[in-house]
Motif scaffolding. Structure first.
Motif, PDB file in Angstrom:
ATOM      1  N   VAL A 235       0.808  -1.227   0.000  1.00  0.00           N
ATOM      2  CA  VAL A 235       0.000   0.000   0.000  1.00  0.00           C
ATOM      3  C   VAL A 235       0.844   1.282   0.000  1.00  0.00           C
ATOM      4  CG1 VAL A 235      -2.137  -0.924   0.969  1.00  0.00           C
ATOM      5  CG2 VAL A 235      -0.385  -0.116   2.508  1.00  0.00           C
ATOM      6  N   ARG A 238       2.993   3.298  -4.102  1.00  0.00           N
ATOM      7  CA  ARG A 238       2.363   3.911  -5.280  1.00  0.00           C
ATOM      8  C   ARG A 238       3.429   4.348  -6.300  1.00  0.00           C
ATOM      9  NH1 ARG A 238      -2.050   7.154  -6.868  1.00  0.00           N
ATOM     10  NH2 ARG A 238      -3.182   6.783  -4.944  1.00  0.00           N
ATOM     11  N   TRP A 248      -0.575  -1.530 -10.147  1.00  0.00           N
ATOM     12  CA  TRP A 248      -0.524  -1.559  -8.674  1.00  0.00           C
ATOM     13  C   TRP A 248      -1.468  -2.651  -8.184  1.00  0.00           C
ATOM     14  CZ3 TRP A 248      -1.675   3.378  -5.253  1.00  0.00           C
ATOM     15  CH2 TRP A 248      -1.126   3.182  -3.992  1.00  0.00           C
ATOM     16  N   ASN A 300     -11.318   0.852  -6.589  1.00  0.00           N
ATOM     17  CA  ASN A 300      -9.933   0.797  -6.119  1.00  0.00           C
ATOM     18  C   ASN A 300      -9.920   0.428  -4.637  1.00  0.00           C
ATOM     19  OD1 ASN A 300      -9.040   1.615  -8.565  1.00  0.00           O
ATOM     20  ND2 ASN A 300      -8.633   3.721  -7.964  1.00  0.00           N
ATOM     21  N   ARG A 301      -8.734   0.138  -4.121  1.00  0.00           N
ATOM     22  CA  ARG A 301      -8.570  -0.236  -2.718  1.00  0.00           C
ATOM     23  C   ARG A 301      -9.551  -1.352  -2.361  1.00  0.00           C
ATOM     24  NH1 ARG A 301      -5.556   3.100   0.198  1.00  0.00           N
ATOM     25  NH2 ARG A 301      -6.572   2.693   2.176  1.00  0.00           N
ATOM     26  N   ASP A 350      -6.312   1.186  -9.159  1.00  0.00           N
ATOM     27  CA  ASP A 350      -5.151   1.224  -8.265  1.00  0.00           C
ATOM     28  C   ASP A 350      -5.419   0.395  -7.020  1.00  0.00           C
ATOM     29  OD1 ASP A 350      -3.442   2.774  -9.677  1.00  0.00           O
ATOM     30  OD2 ASP A 350      -4.138   4.662  -8.803  1.00  0.00           O
ATOM     31  N   GLU A 351      -4.345  -0.035  -6.402  1.00  0.00           N
ATOM     32  CA  GLU A 351      -4.417  -0.749  -5.120  1.00  0.00           C
ATOM     33  C   GLU A 351      -5.415  -1.899  -5.179  1.00  0.00           C
ATOM     34  OE1 GLU A 351      -3.636   1.766  -1.314  1.00  0.00           O
ATOM     35  OE2 GLU A 351      -4.646   3.057  -2.736  1.00  0.00           O
TER      36      GLU A 351
END
Ligand SMILES: Nc1ncnc2c1ncn2[C@@H]1O[C@H](COP(=O)(O)OP(=O)(O)OP(=O)(O)O)[C@@H](O)[C@H]1O
Length: 485
Positions: A235, A238, A248, A300-301, A350-351
């Protein structure tokens, strides 16, 4: 007598006046828009322009105002800016708002207060006055269902409109909206409710109630530490992922017998990172096209989980190139899933974490086990004495007890899952009674194991005898000579 306080308007009254003006401006804009669309069909263009310039000047210079629309979706993908605005505005609702919407999320401590459809609220940022309005509408979503029949459903679409003076356009886009994004992240971090999305689409979500954390999880402490460090590194990297040109994304394969904590580990990861979980049920996915639209609509996440990857669908070995569940181009294949996860899905967000779980690692397609595909393979095995101590502490609040030695010895002699031990520990609140029950349970397992070992030995002996009967005389002589040496 001249009074300064009565002649200079207070900040509140200035703000309130501005609020009234801004609200009127928004209202006038809406009316003008309606009138414009009606008249465009009846009045020539030149005349229309003159008319609207005149009306506009009556209400201040509306042409100096501009509007940014932020919709909840961008095609199939949720618009994270919309969600950020919603979160941010929750804490910035003007006193002038008349209608609010209040929601209590099951696990949340606070009420969630939002502005209602059609309401307007105000904000100020570095001297810029901003007007926000929420709009809701229903649209008809049509398509073909699995059997090819026409299907149609009503879907609610929401959007925010943000009004401000045109001259601040760069500042709003370059500073204010990024500020809203940052603030919403901070607010979410403080009181984020983790969502679990499951089923054939992601429209249904529930708050993740799973209490599993790394503290409550009985697993090898070294592996646990390594995994937590891996997640922390992931995490915070980035810029690293950007620099090396990699999506990612991180993949974990969890394998081990049923009841050893694979699902609990996924929940612990989500609770630790505060990531949402998407539980992908491949058996309810109609084909690769369906899979694609499901995957691009994840946020994301988040953690995408495919449980029981070995048996959740008849996916075929990519080398074999056989057909999947459906014939034709839209068939669901393992290669379709892997290509999409490695390619488009991970690069359009992302993530992202992807987790595959299986009870039988040996049954997995080699494509899944190829180096670089799943970054970490984590084995969740039968309960160890250390694992038992964590469970005893969680379930009974017990750090030590006279019977622990006996229990730990038995645990090393049998194959018992954390789920089985947890079940025993929950049978009563009476500690001595529960521990005696666990000893009896483990003792029974030990006896069964001894019995099955005897059975196996007998079977081996039986096979040997059978072999001897089948062997020709010469071979039998040879073997007995050999065994004497
Ligand atoms: N390692 C563990 N630590 C703590 N509790 C556990 C662990 N493993 C299992 N449990 C307990 O057993 C229950 C079932 O475990 P879980 O569903 O996580 O196992 P699983 O390996 O995913 O099983 P399956 O392969 O059948 O899906 C959990 O809700 C939890 O209460």
């Amino acid at each position: 007598m001249f009074s300064l306080s009565s002649s200079i308007p207070s900040t509140a009254s200035v703000l309130s006046a501005y609020t009234t003006f801004a609200a009127s401006a928004v209202l006038v804009r809406t009316v003008l828009h309606e009138v414009q669309s009606m008249t465009s069909r009846l009045i020539p263009q030149q005349l229309q322009d003159k008319l609207f310039t005149k009306i506009g000047s009556l209400f201040g210079n509306l042409s100096s105002q501009m509007c940014i629309t932020i919709s909840d979706h961008n095609g199939l993908t949720p618009n994270e800016m919309f969600e950020a605005c919603e979160t941010y505005l929750r804490g910035n609702i003007s006193p002038s708002v008349h209608r609010l919407k209040v929601v209590k999320e099951p696990k949340a401590e606070k009420l969630s207060v939002n502005i209602n459809d059609g309401e307007t609220t105000f904000d100020a940022f570095e001297g810029i006055h901003l007007v926000w309005r929420l709009n809701c509408s229903e649209t008809q979503k049509t398509g073909a269902d699995y059997d090819g029949y026409f299907s149609s459903e009503r879907v609610e679409r929401r959007s925010f409109e943000l009004f401000f003076n045109k001259k601040y356009k760069d500042k709003v886009l370059g500073s204010y909206l990024p500020y809203v994004l940052e603030r919403s992240k901070a607010i979410n971090g403080e009181n984020k409710v983790i969502k679990l999305y499951s089923g054939g689409n992601w429209y249904v979500d529930v708050n993740l109630q799973h209490p599993s954390t790394f503290d409550t999880l009985a697993m090898d402490p070294e592996v646990k530490k390594e995994l937590m460090q891996d997640l922390d590194r992931f995490v915070r990297r980035r810029t690293f992922y950007k620099r090396v040109g990699k999506a990612w994304k991180r993949g974990y394969l969890l394998y081990g017998p049923p009841g050893t904590g694979k699902s609990s580990l996924v929940a612990a990861m989500a609770n630790y990172l505060k990531f949402h979980i998407y539980d992908l049920e491949l058996s309810s996915v109609r084909g690769n096209n369906d899979l694609r639209s499901l995957l691009v609509s994840t946020k994301n996440r988040s953690i995408l989980v495919v449980e029981g990857i070995d048996c959740s669908i008849e996916m075929q070995n990519r080398e074999a190139g056989q057909s999947g569940r459906r014939s034709g181009e839209n068939q669901l294949t393992l290669s379709g899933l892997l290509n999409f996860i490695d390619g488009l899905w991970s690069s359009c967000g992302d993530e992202r974490i992807v987790v595959f779980t299986t009870n039988y690692k040996e049954r997995l397609d080699p494509a899944l086990l190829r180096p670089g595909r799943m970054d970490m393979h984590i084995h969740l095995s039968y309960c160890s004495p250390g694992g038992f101590r964590i469970l005893a502490s969680n379930y009974l609040g017990l750090k030590d007890h006279d019977r622990f030695g006996e229990i730990e010895e038995l645990i090393t002699e049998v194959e018992v899952t954390a789920a089985e031990i947890a079940e025993e520990l929950m049978k009563s609140e009476e500690i001595d009674f529960v521990l005696a029950g666990l000893v009896a349970f483990l003792g029974k397992k030990k006896k069964e194991k001894a019995k099955s070992n005897i059975g196996k030995e007998d079977e081996v002996k039986g096979n040997k005898k059978e072999e001897d009967v089948k062997l020709p005389r010469r071979s039998r002589r040879k073997r007995s000579r050999k065994s004497r040496i």
